[in-house]
Design a protein around this motif. Structure first.
Motif, mmCIF file in Angstrom:
data_model
loop_
_atom_site.group_PDB
_atom_site.id
_atom_site.type_symbol
_atom_site.label_atom_id
_atom_site.label_comp_id
_atom_site.label_asym_id
_atom_site.label_seq_id
_atom_site.Cartn_x
_atom_site.Cartn_y
_atom_site.Cartn_z
ATOM 1 N N GLU A 201 44.513 40.388 37.496
ATOM 2 C CA GLU A 201 44.680 38.936 37.380
ATOM 3 C C GLU A 201 45.778 38.519 38.340
ATOM 4 N N GLY A 202 45.476 37.587 39.249
ATOM 5 C CA GLY A 202 46.490 37.133 40.187
ATOM 6 C C GLY A 202 45.865 36.545 41.427
ATOM 7 N N THR A 203 46.501 36.803 42.581
ATOM 8 C CA THR A 203 46.003 36.281 43.847
ATOM 9 C C THR A 203 45.762 37.414 44.839
ATOM 10 N N VAL A 204 44.735 37.229 45.630
ATOM 11 C CA VAL A 204 44.379 38.150 46.705
ATOM 12 C C VAL A 204 44.306 37.309 47.973
ATOM 13 N N GLY A 205 45.235 37.532 48.885
ATOM 14 C CA GLY A 205 45.267 36.723 50.094
ATOM 15 C C GLY A 205 45.400 35.243 49.792
ATOM 16 N N GLY A 206 46.123 34.900 48.716
ATOM 17 C CA GLY A 206 46.345 33.505 48.337
ATOM 18 C C GLY A 206 45.254 32.895 47.476
ATOM 19 N N HIS A 207 44.190 33.623 47.180
ATOM 20 C CA HIS A 207 43.071 33.138 46.358
ATOM 21 C C HIS A 207 43.236 33.676 44.940
ATOM 22 N N GLY A 208 43.242 32.782 43.944
ATOM 23 C CA GLY A 208 43.513 33.188 42.576
ATOM 24 C C GLY A 208 42.278 33.452 41.742
ATOM 25 N N GLY A 209 42.415 34.378 40.800
ATOM 26 C CA GLY A 209 41.339 34.690 39.873
ATOM 27 C C GLY A 209 41.522 36.081 39.299
ATOM 28 N N THR A 210 40.414 36.642 38.861
ATOM 29 C CA THR A 210 40.418 37.995 38.302
ATOM 30 C C THR A 210 39.291 38.804 38.931
ATOM 31 N N PHE A 211 39.399 40.129 38.849
ATOM 32 C CA PHE A 211 38.326 41.035 39.254
ATOM 33 C C PHE A 211 38.651 42.416 38.713
ATOM 34 N N ALA A 212 37.686 43.308 38.776
ATOM 35 C CA ALA A 212 37.883 44.686 38.328
ATOM 36 C C ALA A 212 37.679 45.641 39.497
ATOM 37 N N PHE A 213 38.384 46.776 39.435
ATOM 38 C CA PHE A 213 38.173 47.820 40.434
ATOM 39 C C PHE A 213 38.307 49.183 39.782
ATOM 40 N N VAL A 214 37.740 50.173 40.436
ATOM 41 C CA VAL A 214 37.754 51.543 39.930
ATOM 42 C C VAL A 214 38.268 52.454 41.039
ATOM 43 N N HIS A 215 38.999 53.506 40.647
ATOM 44 C CA HIS A 215 39.473 54.471 41.639
ATOM 45 C C HIS A 215 39.609 55.841 40.997
ATOM 46 N N ALA A 216 39.499 56.862 41.832
ATOM 47 C CA ALA A 216 39.573 58.251 41.366
ATOM 48 C C ALA A 216 40.070 59.121 42.505
ATOM 49 N N ALA A 217 40.630 60.270 42.140
ATOM 50 C CA ALA A 217 41.057 61.262 43.131
ATOM 51 C C ALA A 217 41.293 62.586 42.423
#
Length: 135
Positions: free
Chosen positions: A70-86
């Motif tokens: 939740e926040g801003t990405v490159g000044g654009h606000g909203g939400t999203f989900a991401f996944v990561h593994a290693a």
């Protein structure tokens, strides 16, 4: 957009989650919740479900995490989900994976697509890199 950010882990809380019929392997299987705070081109917070198969004594294992941001990405606000593994042998990092969850964006981040990476610098700084586009 090519974006760089740093983040701090605000909490790491092991969760008492076990399958109904566990199988014992040479590494411990665990689940935890995490919070993160991001600064830079990506600003905001995330809530994370973190799973791992890891031997702390040898430093070997694999993790898989899914995060709600939740926040801003490159000044654009909203939400999203991401996944990561290693995975790691203790002194390396390999089989890395990072993906933005399709269709997870809201607000000005609806339609966000792309890829990214997470890593930790030698000085302990945690970093996020995103290569993304808004539809």
């Amino acid at each position: 957009m090519h974006l760089e950010s740093t983040f701090t882990v605000t909490h790491f809380t092991p969760a008492d989650v076990m399958p109904p019929d566990p199988v014992t392997t040479a590494v411990s299987i665990g689940v935890a919740t995490l919070g993160k705070q991001f600064a830079g081109d990506v600003v905001g917070r995330s809530s994370t479900l973190f799973t791992s198969a890891f031997d702390p004594g040898r430093g070997e294992g694999t993790y898989l995490a899914i995060e709600s941001f939740e926040g801003t990405v490159g000044g654009h606000g909203g939400t999203f989900a991401f996944v990561h593994a290693a995975s790691t042998h203790g002194d390396d990092r390999f089989d890395e994976h990072f993906a933005l969850v399709p269709g997870s964006g809201t607000g000005a981040l609806a339609g966000l697509t792309g890829s990214g990476a997470l890593w930790v610098d030698a000085d302990g700084t945690h970093r996020l890199h995103l290569d993304c586009e808004l539809a």
